[in-house]
Design a protein around this motif. Structure first.
Motif, short mmCIF file in Angstrom:
data_model
loop_
_atom_site.label_atom_id
_atom_site.label_comp_id
_atom_site.label_asym_id
_atom_site.label_seq_id
_atom_site.Cartn_x
_atom_site.Cartn_y
_atom_site.Cartn_z
N TYR A 246 0.75 -1.55 0.27
CA TYR A 246 0.02 0.10 0.31
C TYR A 246 0.76 1.52 -0.12
CZ TYR A 246 -3.64 -3.19 0.69
OH TYR A 246 -4.47 -3.99 1.04
N ALA A 247 1.84 0.76 0.69
CA ALA A 247 2.88 2.44 0.62
C ALA A 247 3.51 3.08 -0.48
CB ALA A 247 4.33 2.58 1.68
N SER A 248 4.25 1.44 -1.06
CA SER A 248 5.06 1.69 -2.32
C SER A 248 4.69 2.56 -3.57
CB SER A 248 5.37 0.37 -2.97
OG SER A 248 5.52 -0.43 -1.81
N SER A 249 3.59 2.74 -3.65
CA SER A 249 3.03 3.04 -4.60
C SER A 249 2.86 5.08 -5.03
CB SER A 249 1.07 3.00 -5.63
OG SER A 249 0.73 3.04 -4.76
N LEU A 250 2.33 5.07 -3.20
CA LEU A 250 2.48 6.96 -2.88
C LEU A 250 3.72 7.20 -2.50
CD1 LEU A 250 -0.15 5.64 0.45
CD2 LEU A 250 -0.81 6.47 -1.92
N LEU A 251 4.66 6.61 -2.13
CA LEU A 251 6.25 7.17 -2.29
C LEU A 251 7.14 6.95 -3.68
CD1 LEU A 251 8.01 5.46 0.48
CD2 LEU A 251 5.95 7.31 0.92
N ASP A 252 6.33 6.27 -4.69
CA ASP A 252 6.90 5.81 -5.88
C ASP A 252 5.84 6.45 -7.39
OD1 ASP A 252 8.20 6.70 -8.41
OD2 ASP A 252 8.89 3.84 -7.82
N SER A 253 4.98 6.96 -7.66
CA SER A 253 4.27 6.70 -8.51
C SER A 253 4.86 6.03 -9.77
CB SER A 253 3.61 7.85 -9.06
OG SER A 253 4.69 8.79 -9.75
N THR A 254 5.99 5.76 -10.05
CA THR A 254 6.88 5.07 -11.29
C THR A 254 6.55 3.70 -11.10
OG1 THR A 254 9.23 4.98 -10.64
CG2 THR A 254 8.06 7.13 -12.28
N ALA A 255 6.24 3.43 -9.83
CA ALA A 255 7.02 2.00 -9.21
C ALA A 255 5.18 1.12 -9.60
CB ALA A 255 6.54 2.04 -7.67
N THR A 256 5.68 0.23 -11.04
CA THR A 256 3.99 -0.72 -11.12
C THR A 256 3.60 -1.33 -10.34
OG1 THR A 256 5.14 -2.39 -12.00
CG2 THR A 256 5.32 0.26 -13.74
N GLU A 257 2.23 -2.20 -10.69
CA GLU A 257 2.21 -2.93 -9.74
C GLU A 257 2.28 -4.46 -9.88
OE1 GLU A 257 -2.45 -3.31 -10.52
OE2 GLU A 257 -3.14 -1.93 -10.37
N SER A 258 2.91 -4.79 -11.07
CA SER A 258 3.52 -6.07 -10.84
C SER A 258 4.85 -5.83 -10.03
CB SER A 258 4.24 -6.10 -12.47
OG SER A 258 5.11 -6.74 -12.64
N ASP A 259 5.66 -4.49 -10.42
CA ASP A 259 6.79 -4.05 -9.68
C ASP A 259 6.95 -4.81 -7.80
OD1 ASP A 259 8.32 -3.76 -11.46
OD2 ASP A 259 8.27 -1.74 -11.57
N ILE A 260 5.24 -3.83 -7.61
CA ILE A 260 5.10 -4.44 -5.83
C ILE A 260 4.77 -4.93 -5.73
CG2 ILE A 260 3.40 -3.37 -4.73
CD1 ILE A 260 3.26 -0.91 -6.09
#
Length: 301
Positions: A246-260
């Protein structure tokens, strides 16, 4: 007729006689004198040398007299006359340097007219620019005040951004962060202090501490209001995976769902992550299920 000067050997009077005259009488004592060729020869031969020495002596006397006058001037004024106005020129160059420069340019005979005009114009332009910039000090104060107000607005906006971040995290059913306190990361006496906080990069950072179940969550915020790192102490493996999710996409908008998802799967499989990177994020998960895990998610690679 050539005149010879001589001295009467009897009374010492100065006599002027005809060079062609051999006998004469002193007009002062009446003594009779005989003028031979040797006396005439000496008078004629020494005439040029005598004149030279006289002129040389006269010039030396003038030079000595001039030296005395110069010395007197130094004693009276403390410095040579030709240097007494030096400070005036220095003051002129500092305060109104185009004026003496203009005078020098006008008097200079070696430069052509166009060069003189160019130098004089440049000097006056520079002087006017300096004067105008100095007059704007009041404006600078107003600008400084405006910048201070803008900084306050930015801080308020950044604070809102942090609140929004927490609100977004808490929207999930799996995470609920409860605010505990603010802290200063660089405070070595504080209970939230970590070894890396001794570095200069954390000097102006601020921290906010939360509770996530039984674990502690510390969020480090830069002076610009950017979330730099999220720490968790004593977290479960599930809590670590939820924070990644839940925090990854909020810190980095370039992080894709696949990366997370790959990061979540990696932690689930290996029960650890030491220097795992995805997008612009770095992840560390260390510990054991019984003792809890140490978690760190950072931004800014």
């Amino acid at each position: 007729m050539k005149i010879v000067s001589m001295v009467c050997p009897n009374c010492g009077a100065s006599l002027h006689v005809d060079a062609d005259q051999n006998n004469l009488t002193c007009n002062y004592c009446g003594n009779s004198l005989y003028v031979d060729d040797e006396v005439k020869h000496i008078q004629y031969d020494n005439a040029e040398e005598t004149g030279y020495q006289f002129e040389k002596g006269r010039q030396r006397a003038q030079a000595e007299a001039f030296g005395v006058n110069q010395q007197t001037a130094r004693m009276n004024f403390g410095q040579p006359p030709n240097k007494r106005k030096t400070w005036l020129w220095v003051l002129g160059w500092i305060c109104i340097f185009p004026v003496p420069l203009t005078i020098l340019m006008v008097r200079n005979q070696k430069l052509n007219k166009s060069v003189k005009i160019g130098i004089i114009a440049a000097a006056w332009i520079i002087y006017l620019l300096i004067a105008l910039s100095g007059g704007g000090s009041g404006d600078n104060k107003d600008t400084s005040k405006l910048n201070t107000e803008s900084s306050t607005v930015e801080q308020t906006t950044d604070e809102s951004a942090i609140d929004n971040f927490i609100a977004d995290i808490n929207k999930s059913e799996d995470i609920n962060l409860e605010y505990v306190e603010d802290f200063i990361p660089s405070d070595e006496e504080g209970e939230h202090y970590r070894t890396e906080f001794r570095l200069y990069a954390w000097k102006n950072s601020t921290g906010k501490s939360y509770k996530y179940g039984d674990s502690t969550v510390d969020i480090i915020i830069s002076s610009g209001g950017v979330i730099q790192r999220i720490y968790m102490d004593g977290a479960t493996l599930e809590q670590c995976e939820n924070m990644i999710r839940y925090a990854s996409s909020l810190l980095d908008s370039t992080a894709t769902e696949s990366d997370i998802q790959e990061a979540v799967d990696y932690v689930d499989e290996y029960k650890a992550a030491n220097g795992y990177y995805y997008g612009k994020l770095g992840l560390i998960v260390l510990g054991h299920g019984d003792r809890g895990y140490e978690f760190m998610l950072k931004h800014g690679l």
